[in-house]
Design an enzyme around this catalytic site. Structure first.
Site, PDB file in Angstrom:
ATOM      1  N   ASP A 279     -19.378  25.636   8.181  1.00 42.58           N
ATOM      2  CA  ASP A 279     -18.542  27.258   8.193  1.00 42.58           C
ATOM      3  C   ASP A 279     -17.080  26.386   6.363  1.00 42.58           C
ATOM      4  OD1 ASP A 279     -16.606  29.621   8.734  1.00 42.58           O
ATOM      5  OD2 ASP A 279     -15.834  28.279  10.348  1.00 42.58           O
TER       6      ASP A 279
ATOM      7  N   ASP B 299     -11.709  20.820   8.627  1.00 42.61           N
ATOM      8  CA  ASP B 299     -12.038  22.480   9.970  1.00 42.61           C
ATOM      9  C   ASP B 299     -13.473  21.944  10.256  1.00 42.61           C
ATOM     10  OD1 ASP B 299     -11.131  24.087  12.147  1.00 42.61           O
ATOM     11  OD2 ASP B 299      -9.825  25.231  10.174  1.00 42.61           O
TER      12      ASP B 299
ATOM     13  N   TYR C   2      -2.123  14.483   4.937  1.00 39.96           N
ATOM     14  CA  TYR C   2      -1.981  15.725   4.606  1.00 39.96           C
ATOM     15  C   TYR C   2      -2.486  16.363   3.426  1.00 39.96           C
ATOM     16  CZ  TYR C   2       1.877  18.104   2.988  1.00 39.96           C
ATOM     17  OH  TYR C   2       3.135  19.281   2.447  1.00 39.96           O
TER      18      TYR C   2
ATOM     19  N   GLY D 142       2.423  25.202   9.554  1.00 39.33           N
ATOM     20  CA  GLY D 142       1.442  26.299   9.814  1.00 39.33           C
ATOM     21  C   GLY D 142       1.035  26.201  10.903  1.00 39.33           C
TER      22      GLY D 142
HETATM   23  P1  ATP Z   1      -7.869  28.299  12.700  1.00 41.83           P
HETATM   24  O1  ATP Z   1      -7.144  27.750  14.557  1.00 41.83           O
HETATM   25  O2  ATP Z   1      -8.425  29.241  13.347  1.00 41.83           O
HETATM   26  O3  ATP Z   1      -8.507  26.618  12.133  1.00 41.83           O
HETATM   27  P2  ATP Z   1      -5.619  28.098  10.674  1.00 41.83           P
HETATM   28  O4  ATP Z   1      -6.962  26.685  10.367  1.00 41.83           O
HETATM   29  O5  ATP Z   1      -5.502  28.102   9.759  1.00 41.83           O
HETATM   30  O6  ATP Z   1      -6.435  28.802  11.828  1.00 41.83           O
HETATM   31  P3  ATP Z   1      -4.755  25.349  11.172  1.00 41.83           P
HETATM   32  O7  ATP Z   1      -6.549  23.714  11.060  1.00 41.83           O
HETATM   33  O8  ATP Z   1      -4.325  25.081  12.768  1.00 41.83           O
HETATM   34  O9  ATP Z   1      -5.009  26.758  11.597  1.00 41.83           O
HETATM   35  O10 ATP Z   1      -4.123  25.450  10.304  1.00 41.83           O
HETATM   36  C1  ATP Z   1      -2.087  25.668  10.624  1.00 41.83           C
HETATM   37  C2  ATP Z   1      -1.745  25.694   8.952  1.00 41.83           C
HETATM   38  O11 ATP Z   1      -1.527  24.988   8.510  1.00 41.83           O
HETATM   39  C3  ATP Z   1      -3.376  26.471   8.028  1.00 41.83           C
HETATM   40  O12 ATP Z   1      -2.183  27.240   6.720  1.00 41.83           O
HETATM   41  C4  ATP Z   1      -3.141  24.921   7.218  1.00 41.83           C
HETATM   42  O13 ATP Z   1      -3.808  25.546   6.285  1.00 41.83           O
HETATM   43  C5  ATP Z   1      -2.011  23.994   6.999  1.00 41.83           C
HETATM   44  N1  ATP Z   1      -3.026  23.175   7.993  1.00 41.83           N
HETATM   45  C6  ATP Z   1      -4.005  22.403   8.473  1.00 41.83           C
HETATM   46  N2  ATP Z   1      -4.089  21.038   8.253  1.00 41.83           N
HETATM   47  C7  ATP Z   1      -3.298  20.469   6.938  1.00 41.83           C
HETATM   48  C8  ATP Z   1      -3.349  19.305   6.679  1.00 41.83           C
HETATM   49  N3  ATP Z   1      -4.152  18.080   6.744  1.00 41.83           N
HETATM   50  N4  ATP Z   1      -2.756  19.672   5.638  1.00 41.83           N
HETATM   51  C9  ATP Z   1      -2.013  20.032   4.893  1.00 41.83           C
HETATM   52  N5  ATP Z   1      -2.028  21.777   5.423  1.00 41.83           N
HETATM   53  C10 ATP Z   1      -2.703  22.114   6.430  1.00 41.83           C
HETATM   54 MG    MG Z   2      -8.365  25.465  10.402  1.00 43.20          MG
END
Ligand code: ATP
Ligand code: MG
Length: 293
Positions: free
Chosen positions: A141, A171, A94, A18
């Site tokens: 958050d 996050d 993950y 993502g």
């Molecule tokens: P923001 O940039 O506002 O934090 P976000 O949370 O959507 O936005 P990312 O945290 O970069 O962005 O995550 C991008 C996508 O990847 C999201 O759909 C998130 O659920 C998924 N994701 C992030 N980290 C993991 C992880 N450790 N395991 C599985 N999926 C993840």
């Molecule tokens: Mg995020």
């Protein structure tokens, strides 16, 4: 972390998971089998140019410092981080089932039949937040988008069963490590505690408020103070204009727990420890285990 210096060459990059505001997330396998995570990790690739654009270096540094020091089964692990000329890489645990938000949206809300799942989520969150608060970390958050789910596979002699996994707080971009009160407004409006709406000083009790909001959203499908207009949401939060619709039918004990968390005076909110002992939670929550019925 058993290795001093990481680089992208240490990983085989797998499928794209993502994209967020600052970069992309990929499934990855560590070539040298050092992690206890089953060797598969989520690699978050953050572009330095984007950090520059949004002036977010300090934010990211804080996120890394905080998350790297947390080690709890319901907190997403940040195993390591490294960078090259243009990118910063976060090596994350993950969480195969992804965002709880998506699960919640697909089901609309967790039906009465699934309240055991909700109880487990709330208990997991209370336990994880108690751990964070014990380290003077306030998340600030907590919302379904920032909660991820892993997958647990139970293998027996004759078959295997994939079940809903554990909840993981992710996050930490808005988290702070602090002993004293803070007064920065942050987070998403629907989940903001009254003291944050008013830009007053706040402490760890903002996370307890948010837990009340989440518990309501899990059961009813929408956060309690939702409104078309942000200003109306602010006003409803300030008044603690809490209403329990007759549909879906929710038990009196669940409502009692929510009412004891959504209390304007932050010092009077139910403590995380007491949440874990609340009659609705003790029915059959198992914060250390998985969340399936
Ligand atoms: P923001 O940039 O506002 O934090 P976000 O949370 O959507 O936005 P990312 O945290 O970069 O962005 O995550 C991008 C996508 O990847 C999201 O759909 C998130 O659920 C998924 N994701 C992030 N980290 C993991 C992880 N450790 N395991 C599985 N999926 C993840
Ligand atoms: Mg995020």
């Amino acid at each position: 972390m058993a290795k001093e210096e990481w680089s992208i060459a240490d990983f085989e990059i797998g499928k794209f998971i993502g994209e967020g505001k600052f970069g992309k997330v990929y499934l990855a396998r560590e070539k040298q089998v050092l992690f206890r995570s089953g060797y598969v990790v989520a690699l978050k690739v953050i572009f330095k140019a984007k950090l520059e654009k949004y002036r977010s270096h300090s934010h990211l540094r804080r996120e890394i410092e905080i998350q790297h020091n947390l080690n709890h089964s319901n907190v997403l692990r940040l195993f390591a981080w490294f960078h090259d000329e243009t990118r910063v890489f976060l090596v994350l645990e993950y969480a195969a089932r992804g965002e709880l938000y998506k699960v919640l949206k697909s089901l609309h809300h967790f039906s009465e039949k699934r309240t055991a799942t909700v109880r487990n989520y709330v208990a997991s969150l209370a336990g994880a937040l108690a751990y964070c608060h014990g380290k003077h970390v306030i998340h600030r958050d907590i919302k379904p988008e920032n909660l991820l789910l892993d997958i647990e596979v139970h293998i027996s002699l004759f078959n295997y069963l994939i079940v809903e996994g554990r909840l993981k707080i992710a996050d930490f971009g808005w988290a702070v490590q602090s002993n004293s009160k803070r007064n920065t407004m942050c987070g998403t409006i629907d989940y903001l505690a009254p003291e944050m709406v008013e830009k007053k000083e706040h402490d760890h009790a903002v996370d307890n408020w948010t837990l009340g909001i989440l518990c309501y959203e899990f059961l009813y499908g929408v956060p309690p103070f939702e409104a078309e207009d942000e200003y109306v949401t602010f006003r409803r939060i300030m008044k603690v204009d809490l209403k329990f619709p007759s549909e879906p039918h929710i038990s009196a004990e669940a409502k009692d727990l929510i009412s004891k968390l959504l209390v304007k005076d932050s010092s009077k909110r139910l403590s995380l420890h007491k949440i874990l002992m609340h009659p609705w939670i003790v029915q059959n929550a198992d914060p250390s285990g998985s969340c399936f019925e």
